[in-house]
Scaffold this motif. Structure first.
Motif, PDB file in Angstrom:
ATOM      1  N   ASN A   1      79.874  64.976  61.919  1.00 27.09           N
ATOM      2  CA  ASN A   1      78.581  66.292  61.724  1.00 27.09           C
ATOM      3  C   ASN A   1      78.759  67.240  61.684  1.00 27.09           C
ATOM      4  O   ASN A   1      78.094  68.416  60.413  1.00 27.09           O
ATOM      5  CB  ASN A   1      78.040  66.369  63.211  1.00 27.09           C
ATOM      6  CG  ASN A   1      77.159  64.745  63.517  1.00 27.09           C
ATOM      7  OD1 ASN A   1      76.294  64.484  63.056  1.00 27.09           O
ATOM      8  ND2 ASN A   1      77.010  64.596  64.883  1.00 27.09           N
ATOM      9  N   LYS A   2      79.897  68.274  61.974  1.00 26.50           N
ATOM     10  CA  LYS A   2      80.676  69.308  61.512  1.00 26.50           C
ATOM     11  C   LYS A   2      82.091  69.220  60.462  1.00 26.50           C
ATOM     12  O   LYS A   2      81.934  70.335  60.402  1.00 26.50           O
ATOM     13  CB  LYS A   2      80.792  69.704  62.883  1.00 26.50           C
ATOM     14  CG  LYS A   2      79.550  70.241  63.940  1.00 26.50           C
ATOM     15  CD  LYS A   2      79.258  70.821  64.667  1.00 26.50           C
ATOM     16  CE  LYS A   2      81.039  70.254  66.049  1.00 26.50           C
ATOM     17  NZ  LYS A   2      80.880  71.689  66.948  1.00 26.50           N
ATOM     18  N   ASP A   3      82.485  68.262  60.689  1.00 27.69           N
ATOM     19  CA  ASP A   3      84.110  68.865  59.838  1.00 27.69           C
ATOM     20  C   ASP A   3      83.882  67.606  58.441  1.00 27.69           C
ATOM     21  O   ASP A   3      83.058  66.570  58.080  1.00 27.69           O
ATOM     22  CB  ASP A   3      84.849  68.269  60.636  1.00 27.69           C
ATOM     23  CG  ASP A   3      84.956  68.622  61.766  1.00 27.69           C
ATOM     24  OD1 ASP A   3      84.749  69.868  62.197  1.00 27.69           O
ATOM     25  OD2 ASP A   3      85.551  68.346  63.022  1.00 27.69           O
ATOM     26  N   LEU A   4      84.646  68.292  57.630  1.00 22.77           N
ATOM     27  CA  LEU A   4      84.781  67.494  56.025  1.00 22.77           C
ATOM     28  C   LEU A   4      86.237  67.356  56.252  1.00 22.77           C
ATOM     29  O   LEU A   4      87.197  68.840  56.563  1.00 22.77           O
ATOM     30  CB  LEU A   4      84.425  68.578  55.433  1.00 22.77           C
ATOM     31  CG  LEU A   4      83.155  69.212  54.974  1.00 22.77           C
ATOM     32  CD1 LEU A   4      82.448  69.874  53.945  1.00 22.77           C
ATOM     33  CD2 LEU A   4      82.584  67.558  54.735  1.00 22.77           C
ATOM     34  N   VAL A   5      86.652  66.561  55.314  1.00 23.36           N
ATOM     35  CA  VAL A   5      88.085  65.856  54.997  1.00 23.36           C
ATOM     36  C   VAL A   5      89.106  66.122  54.164  1.00 23.36           C
ATOM     37  O   VAL A   5      87.903  64.968  53.380  1.00 23.36           O
ATOM     38  CB  VAL A   5      88.503  64.682  56.371  1.00 23.36           C
ATOM     39  CG1 VAL A   5      89.909  64.103  56.017  1.00 23.36           C
ATOM     40  CG2 VAL A   5      88.629  65.134  57.604  1.00 23.36           C
ATOM     41  N   PHE A   6      89.531  67.164  53.516  1.00 21.94           N
ATOM     42  CA  PHE A   6      90.035  66.333  52.167  1.00 21.94           C
ATOM     43  C   PHE A   6      91.746  65.796  52.447  1.00 21.94           C
ATOM     44  O   PHE A   6      92.999  66.471  53.096  1.00 21.94           O
ATOM     45  CB  PHE A   6      90.059  67.496  51.136  1.00 21.94           C
ATOM     46  CG  PHE A   6      90.783  67.529  49.838  1.00 21.94           C
ATOM     47  CD1 PHE A   6      90.410  67.021  48.142  1.00 21.94           C
ATOM     48  CD2 PHE A   6      92.100  67.414  49.883  1.00 21.94           C
ATOM     49  CE1 PHE A   6      90.998  66.685  47.680  1.00 21.94           C
ATOM     50  CE2 PHE A   6      93.083  67.276  48.751  1.00 21.94           C
ATOM     51  CZ  PHE A   6      92.016  67.149  47.574  1.00 21.94           C
ATOM     52  N   GLU A   7      91.816  64.283  51.762  1.00 13.77           N
ATOM     53  CA  GLU A   7      93.104  64.208  52.093  1.00 13.77           C
ATOM     54  C   GLU A   7      94.121  63.379  51.284  1.00 13.77           C
ATOM     55  O   GLU A   7      92.757  62.207  50.117  1.00 13.77           O
ATOM     56  CB  GLU A   7      93.137  63.147  53.280  1.00 13.77           C
ATOM     57  CG  GLU A   7      94.248  62.620  53.507  1.00 13.77           C
ATOM     58  CD  GLU A   7      94.672  61.551  54.845  1.00 13.77           C
ATOM     59  OE1 GLU A   7      93.852  61.982  56.354  1.00 13.77           O
ATOM     60  OE2 GLU A   7      94.560  60.317  54.851  1.00 13.77           O
TER      61      GLU A   7
ATOM     62  N   LYS B   1     101.789  63.952  52.311  1.00 11.11           N
ATOM     63  CA  LYS B   1     100.333  63.508  52.733  1.00 11.11           C
ATOM     64  C   LYS B   1      99.781  64.684  53.169  1.00 11.11           C
ATOM     65  O   LYS B   1     100.347  66.065  53.435  1.00 11.11           O
ATOM     66  CB  LYS B   1     100.220  62.218  53.567  1.00 11.11           C
ATOM     67  CG  LYS B   1      99.182  62.056  54.112  1.00 11.11           C
ATOM     68  CD  LYS B   1      98.796  60.626  54.892  1.00 11.11           C
ATOM     69  CE  LYS B   1      98.246  60.875  56.301  1.00 11.11           C
ATOM     70  NZ  LYS B   1      98.064  59.822  57.224  1.00 11.11           N
ATOM     71  N   TYR B   2      98.436  65.373  52.177  1.00  6.04           N
ATOM     72  CA  TYR B   2      98.290  66.721  52.184  1.00  6.04           C
ATOM     73  C   TYR B   2      96.647  66.830  52.448  1.00  6.04           C
ATOM     74  O   TYR B   2      95.733  65.776  52.375  1.00  6.04           O
ATOM     75  CB  TYR B   2      98.249  67.190  50.597  1.00  6.04           C
ATOM     76  CG  TYR B   2      97.322  68.330  50.296  1.00  6.04           C
ATOM     77  CD1 TYR B   2      98.723  69.267  50.449  1.00  6.04           C
ATOM     78  CD2 TYR B   2      96.712  68.422  50.352  1.00  6.04           C
ATOM     79  CE1 TYR B   2      97.877  70.985  49.832  1.00  6.04           C
ATOM     80  CE2 TYR B   2      95.365  69.703  49.988  1.00  6.04           C
ATOM     81  CZ  TYR B   2      96.611  71.019  50.165  1.00  6.04           C
ATOM     82  OH  TYR B   2      95.570  72.179  49.595  1.00  6.04           O
ATOM     83  N   LYS B   3      96.836  67.067  53.975  1.00  4.70           N
ATOM     84  CA  LYS B   3      95.033  66.710  54.915  1.00  4.70           C
ATOM     85  C   LYS B   3      94.584  68.435  54.906  1.00  4.70           C
ATOM     86  O   LYS B   3      95.547  69.468  55.926  1.00  4.70           O
ATOM     87  CB  LYS B   3      95.618  66.041  55.716  1.00  4.70           C
ATOM     88  CG  LYS B   3      94.881  65.370  56.530  1.00  4.70           C
ATOM     89  CD  LYS B   3      94.303  64.152  57.383  1.00  4.70           C
ATOM     90  CE  LYS B   3      93.651  64.517  58.243  1.00  4.70           C
ATOM     91  NZ  LYS B   3      93.491  63.911  59.650  1.00  4.70           N
ATOM     92  N   VAL B   4      93.271  68.437  54.460  1.00  4.05           N
ATOM     93  CA  VAL B   4      92.637  69.278  54.986  1.00  4.05           C
ATOM     94  C   VAL B   4      91.451  69.169  55.735  1.00  4.05           C
ATOM     95  O   VAL B   4      90.805  68.198  55.743  1.00  4.05           O
ATOM     96  CB  VAL B   4      92.317  70.148  53.628  1.00  4.05           C
ATOM     97  CG1 VAL B   4      91.241  71.632  54.418  1.00  4.05           C
ATOM     98  CG2 VAL B   4      93.949  70.832  52.992  1.00  4.05           C
ATOM     99  N   LEU B   5      91.687  69.568  57.056  1.00  2.00           N
ATOM    100  CA  LEU B   5      90.126  69.743  58.222  1.00  2.00           C
ATOM    101  C   LEU B   5      89.360  70.801  58.345  1.00  2.00           C
ATOM    102  O   LEU B   5      90.146  72.032  58.493  1.00  2.00           O
ATOM    103  CB  LEU B   5      90.454  69.234  60.121  1.00  2.00           C
ATOM    104  CG  LEU B   5      89.674  69.206  60.997  1.00  2.00           C
ATOM    105  CD1 LEU B   5      88.937  68.129  60.423  1.00  2.00           C
ATOM    106  CD2 LEU B   5      90.485  68.815  62.105  1.00  2.00           C
ATOM    107  N   ALA B   6      88.103  70.500  57.504  1.00  2.99           N
ATOM    108  CA  ALA B   6      87.859  71.872  57.406  1.00  2.99           C
ATOM    109  C   ALA B   6      86.245  72.135  58.585  1.00  2.99           C
ATOM    110  O   ALA B   6      85.791  70.697  58.134  1.00  2.99           O
ATOM    111  CB  ALA B   6      86.392  72.097  56.437  1.00  2.99           C
TER     112      ALA B   6
END
Lengths: 163, 163
Positions: free
Chosen positions: B12-18, B121-126
């Protein structure tokens, strides 16, 4: 970090509470970081702290529940930012555990414990987003409240924790 | 902290880019933590990053200024929370340097770089305070924007930084 003096108080947005106390800082640290101690002193009577959860790691939870004399509960949840045992404890309710932004954050607290010959210099820097929020915290009784809670902490240290 | 899984994405609150990329994580780390590199890839063209200030320490400043194609500047100021070289970088604009609460914070970013046989492996948790803010970030073009910026970062790593 020190070079930038990030922790210099901002008169418009920060509040400072400071007092020399005759309790060793190791006991103050225990009082602040063990949930079973926190519930005993954290809230000026006749308010009470009825629950406390601590995960003493950066990003870890710091949760308390305060109960008013009328029996209403006020939960507060935040997370730790820096932990230097017996010296410095920083936490904020601007972020929830895992640094997730809070919907209704209020302040960051920087607790510093400096060793004195006869005890501890106990200092709290309370940081806010703006002048209005600082004023609101001051009007809620910041100095009086932190003073009474510290009296309770000292009492606890001199009785239960001294052993 | 791992036991609590604080960094498990909240749908509900996070976005993930991987994405798996063919660049060693040491170069990705340099691209993210040296201001002279950040200005070269951080903003998807035709936008530009025209200024960047980094103090790579918990509570230290992370400041960027993005310039629109029309020449309007958008400054953003936040602070670092955790720094594990080549592995994990966490920062937030919910807090200013010295963890002082921001008047208009928006998100916390958790960048994770995992070593792969052929690269990273490049991962962003926003993370955001609520569903509405997550949606706003998504509608602003989160996935497309971070993808284009990463393409620019890879290009920079393969040219300037490879030596």
């Amino acid at each position: 970090m020190t070079a930038h003096d990030y922790f210099q108080p901002d008169k418009n947005k920060d509040l400072v509470f400071e007092r020399a106390i005759d309790v060793p800082r190791e006991l103050v640290w225990s009082a602040w970081t063990d949930p079973k101690h926190v519930v005993k002193w954290f809230t000026p009577a006749p308010w009470r702290t009825v629950d406390c959860e601590i995960d003493l790691t950066p990003g870890g939870i710091f949760r308390t529940v305060m109960r008013s004399p009328e029996g209403q509960d006020f939960p507060n949840i935040g997370c730790y930012l820096e932990i230097v045992k017996n010296e410095r404890l920083i936490w904020t309710d601007m972020l929830q555990p895992g640094y997730s932004p809070s919907p209704n954050g209020f302040f960051t607290a920087v607790l510093t414990l400096e060793k004195l010959p006869q005890g501890t210099k106990y200092k709290v820097l309370a940081r806010h987003k703006d002048e209005e929020t600082r004023k609101k915290h001051e009007d809620m009784g910041f100095h009086d409240g932190w003073g009474k809670a510290l009296d309770q902490l000292i009492e606890l240290c001199k009785t239960t924790l001294k052993a």
